[in-house]
Design an enzyme around this catalytic site. Structure first.
Site, mmCIF file in Angstrom:
data_model
loop_
_atom_site.group_PDB
_atom_site.id
_atom_site.type_symbol
_atom_site.label_atom_id
_atom_site.label_comp_id
_atom_site.label_asym_id
_atom_site.label_seq_id
_atom_site.Cartn_x
_atom_site.Cartn_y
_atom_site.Cartn_z
ATOM 1 N N HIS A 104 0.814 -1.211 0.000
ATOM 2 C CA HIS A 104 0.000 0.000 0.000
ATOM 3 C C HIS A 104 0.851 1.267 0.000
ATOM 4 C CE1 HIS A 104 -4.166 -1.704 1.241
ATOM 5 N NE2 HIS A 104 -3.497 -2.552 0.478
ATOM 6 N N HIS A 266 -2.198 -12.416 -2.511
ATOM 7 C CA HIS A 266 -3.210 -13.162 -1.769
ATOM 8 C C HIS A 266 -2.782 -14.597 -1.486
ATOM 9 C CE1 HIS A 266 -6.590 -10.200 -3.150
ATOM 10 N NE2 HIS A 266 -5.661 -9.640 -2.395
#
Length: 751
Positions: A104, A266
């Protein structure tokens, strides 16, 4: 129409569904409140020594030399695998949390203007530290504080925030492609346009058939990428794939890189949504009470942590081994059939229809509990989209291809905003990649000061005019973006596609100049008996410097423009045209070049360009005035050329702009042009654009213009123009950096 209220209540990738901050209406009024359309020059005055607590001569690269990078890596691994009661680690490993933090931090990068990214440690500051998508990353940064405290200025926060995620993957069994340190910290937030919305997760950035406004890349205010529940919370994997493709393309990622990044991201960790955020989750860090000391999102549900954590409206893990690198994500994605369900927080997610999937996933905090895997709408996009699907299936069948693709895409994500490879520090720097815009190293003897003087005489005697030389040098150097450190004169890519064909560079005029300079280059290099050479990149800049000296001589000033040889020439094979085109300026107010379709006003485009060139307001001012006098306008237009002696470096732009004997009015023939009318005769004296007149209309810029318009401002104008010109010519010369604020340069006497 998007159901924004519903989206706010449950949605993000790892963002809590929390209300937007309530504006304080009783604060003192600022000028921006009274005049919201006023040009705000503050963006040109950030990150100065006045906001930095370190000494002016501080050099991060020098400090980094004292860092034991292997010890730092081991300390990070120890930290990641030591769970702390105040914020327990999922599965006993903080690695996935640190990966999300790094992802992020870097993932705000957007290719359109190079803004965002992890290169300055901006995640520490508002608004990013309080974006809903960054919820609970305050805990990740707080976990890192003991290591930052230990190593001090030897490692920047910016590097640490990114390095932690890289080490996390390695600690979970993945072999990364490499890592480059070299991100110096800043000490205040960057003023960046993140979108038009005034609520978290608003999406007013779209128009027409879901057309995302430029230069934005993320789909909603406060999200890093896309809404994992689907566009506007609609759980449609194919519609989500469209958002994914657009967003990741605007982050400079192709389809294969996009699939690899989502799969790799993920493969480890989980989402957190033990209960609805409403009524449970407190304010973000910037709005939290002072006693929280910079921590936000205080959770009242249960213990408020561990199994009771609320970060997103989503809940669950993707794989059976959430702290181990394997092919589990793709195995689960293709093994099971998926049906829509909701998380405990009410977020839309997917669970396997197959009963054999039950109890295959361990609980993050209780050994006795088991779960089925979870997929998000955006995960199913990788299986169902006709382009992503075959890529994902190939990665499923060939895990080694996934590992290679993810390693390179992850490295690209973390380093995309760092600029040339020469800025990287440390022992783990891999070979050059095409997206880094590689430039060959210097492999020859550089020209001497005597050579420089002789070359300048040759250039000025070649028949090329001052405006032609100035425009070419400026077009090469001013392609630089201080945001992602791309562009600039080094490499001489102005002679290559696509830059040679940009409208802003006037291709036919440019070709004439380049042909003449290449002839001079060939003649000089061919006459050398040793290994001495001059690059075309150096000649382009030298030609501009010689032209500035000649124009100053015409104004009565004998000045020397600094010049430092050492640029080299890149090849077409070293230039990715598809990602280089984004550097083409939409407008360049320094040359009075604008496009009719530009949504920004000329004066706003000027400010944006100055910001990309790392200019201060005085530097911007003196450069515009000088470029007008040098007759460097695009298309040789006369707008702003307030002189009858074009090509002379005088202060007449400012003198005549501020002449109270001239009245200005919009042109009837062209609404983008203004006419300067002699108050006595009524005749038109000059024409100008808003980028010219702003220096008389804007109170701060007028104050600067007055300095150069004064009778004693002539020499100051020339001196300051030369300094600002030299800065622009060398913005990409990281090889010249001495201290943080210093550069070395070879100076030469004017012809």
């Amino acid at each position: 129409m998007t159901d924004k209220q519903h989206t706010r209540s449950v949605s993000e990738s790892e963002n809590p569904a929390i209300p937007s901050p309530t504006p304080k209406v009783s604060r003192p009024r600022r000028n921006k409140d009274w005049w919201p359309n006023q040009l705000d020059l503050s963006v040109l005055h950030t990150h100065s020594h006045l906001s930095c607590p370190l000494e002016e001569e501080f050099d991060y690269a020098d400090q980094f030399k004292g860092l034991d990078v292997d010890a730092l890596k081991q300390d990070l691994i120890q930290l990641m695998t030591t769970s702390q009661d105040w914020w327990p680690a999922d599965y006993g490993h903080y690695g996935p949390l640190f990966i999300r933090m790094s992802w992020h931090a870097a993932g705000t990068y957007r290719i359109a203007d190079g803004r965002g990214g992890g290169g300055e440690g901006q995640q520490r500051f508002a608004p990013l530290n309080s974006w809903p998508d960054n919820a609970n990353l305050d805990k990740a940064r707080r976990l890192l504080w003991p290591l930052k405290k230990k190593y001090g200025q030897k490692v920047s926060w910016a590097d640490l925030l990114i390095f932690a995620g890289n080490v996390a993957y390695e600690s979970m069994g993945f072999k990364t492609f490499g890592f480059g340190f070299g991100r110096p910290d800043v000490w205040e937030p960057e003023d960046i346009f993140w979108g038009p919305e005034d609520t978290w997760l608003g999406d007013e950035r779209y128009s027409g058939d879901r057309e995302l406004a430029k230069p934005l890349a993320n789909v909603q205010m406060g999200l890093i990428y896309v809404n994992p529940e689907g566009p506007g919370g609609n759980p449609d994997p194919l519609a989500a794939a469209r958002d994914i493709r657009e967003t990741f393309a605007r982050m400079a990622m192709n389809d294969e890189e996009t699939v690899a990044l989502i799969v790799g991201g993920h493969t480890v960790g989980k989402t957190h949504g033990a209960a609805p955020a409403a009524g449970n989750v407190g304010l973000e860090p910037e709005g939290a009470p002072i006693e929280e000391q910079g921590l936000g999102w205080k959770n009242k549900f249960g213990s408020g942590k561990g199994s009771d954590a609320i970060t997103s409206g989503l809940e669950g893990a993707w794989t059976n081994n959430p702290t181990k690198w394997d092919n589990g994500f793709l195995e689960n994605l293709f093994k099971y059939e998926w049906e829509l369900t909701t998380s405990p927080a009410g977020a839309k997610q997917w669970k396997p229809k197959n009963p054999e999937a039950n109890d295959t996933v361990p609980d993050a905090h209780g050994a006795s509990r088991r779960h089925s895997p979870t997929m998000l709408t955006t995960d199913l996009s990788l299986r169902m989209d006709p382009i992503y699907g075959p890529i994902a299936k190939r990665f499923h069948d060939n895990p080694d291809q996934l590992e290679d693709a993810f390693a390179k895409a992850w490295f690209k994500l973390l380093h995309r905003d760092m600029g040339p490879r020469s800025r990287y520090l440390g022992p783990w720097i891999p070979e050059a990649q095409l997206w880094q815009d590689p430039i060959p190293p210097v492999d020859h003897e550089l020209v001497s000061e005597q050579d420089i003087d002789a070359l300048k005489r040759t250039i000025l005697g070649s028949g090329l005019s001052v405006p032609e030389l100035i425009s070419t040098a400026w077009g090469a150097a001013a392609s630089f973006r201080g945001t992602d450190k791309r562009g600039g004169a080094n490499g001489a890519r102005i002679r290559l596609a696509p830059q040679k064909d940009w409208e802003s560079n006037e291709p036919s005029r440019l070709a004439k100049v380049l042909t003449a300079l290449e002839r001079i280059q060939n003649d000089f290099n061919g006459s050398q008996s040793g290994g001495k050479k001059v690059s075309l990149a150096d000649l382009i800049v030298l030609g501009g410097c010689a032209a500035v000296e000649e124009a100053a001589r015409k104004a009565g000033f004998n000045i020397s423009v600094p010049f430092a040889p050492g640029r080299t020439d890149a090849s077409q094979e070293q230039t990715d045209e598809s990602i280089f085109d984004v550097l083409e300026p939409i407008g360049d107010a320094f040359r009075n070049y604008f496009r009719a379709e530009d949504p920004l006003s000329p004066e706003t485009r000027l400010l944006d360009r100055a910001n990309l060139l790392k200019l201060t307001a005085p530097q911007m001012t003196v450069l515009v005035g000088g470029m007008r006098m040098l007759d460097a306008n695009h298309g040789q237009s006369r707008h702003g050329v307030f002189t009858d002696k074009p090509g002379t470096l005088s202060n007449e732009f400012f003198v005549n702009l501020l002449d109270i004997g001239t009245a200005w009015r919009p042109s009837v023939a062209d609404k983008s042009v203004y006419e300067g009318i002699d108050r006595t005769s009524g005749k038109t004296r000059w024409t100008a654009t808003a980028a010219d007149l702003v220096f008389g209309a804007h109170s701060q810029l007028r104050a600067l213009a007055e300095v150069y318009a004064c009778d004693d401002g002539k020499e100051r104008f020339v001196r300051d123009f030369v300094a600002a010109w030299n800065k622009v010519m060398n913005l990409d010369r990281y090889d010249l950096l001495g201290t943080r604020n210093g550069r070395r340069a070879v100076t030469s006497k004017p012809v």
